[in-house]
Design a protein around this motif. Sequence first.
Motif, PDB file in Angstrom:
ATOM      1  N   MET A   1       6.052  -0.858  -7.596  1.00  0.00           N
ATOM      2  CA  MET A   1       5.417  -1.415  -7.465  1.00  0.00           C
ATOM      3  C   MET A   1       4.461  -1.287  -6.085  1.00  0.00           C
ATOM      4  N   PHE A   2       2.981  -1.700  -5.713  1.00  0.00           N
ATOM      5  CA  PHE A   2       2.257  -1.224  -4.214  1.00  0.00           C
ATOM      6  C   PHE A   2       1.450  -2.722  -4.151  1.00  0.00           C
ATOM      7  N   THR A   3       1.027  -2.321  -3.182  1.00  0.00           N
ATOM      8  CA  THR A   3      -0.280  -3.518  -3.904  1.00  0.00           C
ATOM      9  C   THR A   3      -2.272  -3.143  -2.620  1.00  0.00           C
ATOM     10  N   GLY A   4      -1.889  -2.302  -3.218  1.00  0.00           N
ATOM     11  CA  GLY A   4      -3.499  -1.466  -2.789  1.00  0.00           C
ATOM     12  C   GLY A   4      -4.046  -1.889  -0.918  1.00  0.00           C
ATOM     13  N   ILE A   5      -3.120  -1.949  -0.058  1.00  0.00           N
ATOM     14  CA  ILE A   5      -2.973  -1.748   1.269  1.00  0.00           C
ATOM     15  C   ILE A   5      -2.919  -0.363   2.011  1.00  0.00           C
ATOM     16  N   VAL A   6      -3.796  -0.046   1.901  1.00  0.00           N
ATOM     17  CA  VAL A   6      -3.211   1.542   2.478  1.00  0.00           C
ATOM     18  C   VAL A   6      -3.152   1.641   3.675  1.00  0.00           C
ATOM     19  N   GLU A   7      -1.408   2.048   4.138  1.00  0.00           N
ATOM     20  CA  GLU A   7      -0.490   2.621   5.536  1.00  0.00           C
ATOM     21  C   GLU A   7      -1.302   3.570   6.438  1.00  0.00           C
ATOM     22  N   GLU A   8      -1.437   4.831   5.431  1.00  0.00           N
ATOM     23  CA  GLU A   8      -1.744   5.609   6.217  1.00  0.00           C
ATOM     24  C   GLU A   8      -3.408   6.218   6.014  1.00  0.00           C
ATOM     25  N   ARG A  85       3.409   3.384   0.400  1.00  0.00           N
ATOM     26  CA  ARG A  85       4.966   3.108   0.359  1.00  0.00           C
ATOM     27  C   ARG A  85       5.457   1.726  -0.823  1.00  0.00           C
ATOM     28  N   PRO A  86       6.135   1.844  -0.847  1.00  0.00           N
ATOM     29  CA  PRO A  86       6.178   0.230  -1.997  1.00  0.00           C
ATOM     30  C   PRO A  86       6.495  -1.268  -1.531  1.00  0.00           C
ATOM     31  N   VAL A  87       5.989  -1.623  -2.048  1.00  0.00           N
ATOM     32  CA  VAL A  87       6.144  -2.857  -1.344  1.00  0.00           C
ATOM     33  C   VAL A  87       7.417  -4.004  -1.469  1.00  0.00           C
ATOM     34  N   ARG A  88       8.047  -4.274  -0.798  1.00  0.00           N
ATOM     35  CA  ARG A  88       9.263  -4.958  -0.360  1.00  0.00           C
ATOM     36  C   ARG A  88       9.140  -6.389  -0.774  1.00  0.00           C
ATOM     37  N   LEU A  89      10.412  -6.771  -1.590  1.00  0.00           N
ATOM     38  CA  LEU A  89      10.005  -8.142  -2.626  1.00  0.00           C
ATOM     39  C   LEU A  89       9.755  -9.059  -2.112  1.00  0.00           C
TER      40      LEU A  89
END
Length: 202
Positions: A1-8, A85-89
């Motif tokens: 699961m992701f949040t759509g906030i691009v890291e890079e 990367r996937p979101v952490r809980l």
Amino acid sequence: MFTGIVEELGEVVAVEPAGDSARLTVRGPLVTQDAVHGASIAVNGVCLTVVEVNGEEFTADVMKETLDRSSLGVLEPGSPVNLERPVRLSDRLGGHLVQGHVDGVGRIVSRRAEERWHLVTVSVPAELSRYIVEKGSIAIDGVSLTVVEAGPEQLSVSLIPTTLELTTLGRKGPGDPVNLEVDVIAKYVERLTAHRTAEPAR
């Protein structure tokens, strides 16, 4: 699961065709810091499984289904790509719930530059338009965005300076393909509602 906030903003290093699939190698110094075999990384909004990590580069296999349902098939060495990367809980949900399962491909119809932001219009496959609503969420190339206007064949979004600078959307123009993922909640609501309607009266 992701949040759509691009890291890079990464870069495609190699694309190796393999029949009806392909092997993609991407450079991403940030997302490879803790990447291991079997990890997930979203590339332009597509969740891919890491099969190899080599320094600042990772490699993933792209199956036929993914090539058919996304724009990854047009990538070539040197292409910039959005990485997450996937979101952490324990993390904050900065964008919205994004699965990395692309629903279809749209194309940029137009973009209008204002003083500090751009208004971008994107075509939408007919079968997806019912899931898109004004002020709702949409992931475009893996970027979580708010829909400004929603129509039967297209939608529009506003891109702030950060999005223009740090994602592929700042570099794409009319005619360019983009991956679209609609809000998964809308799809589940539709399925549950349809099931309830289909149940026989008691």
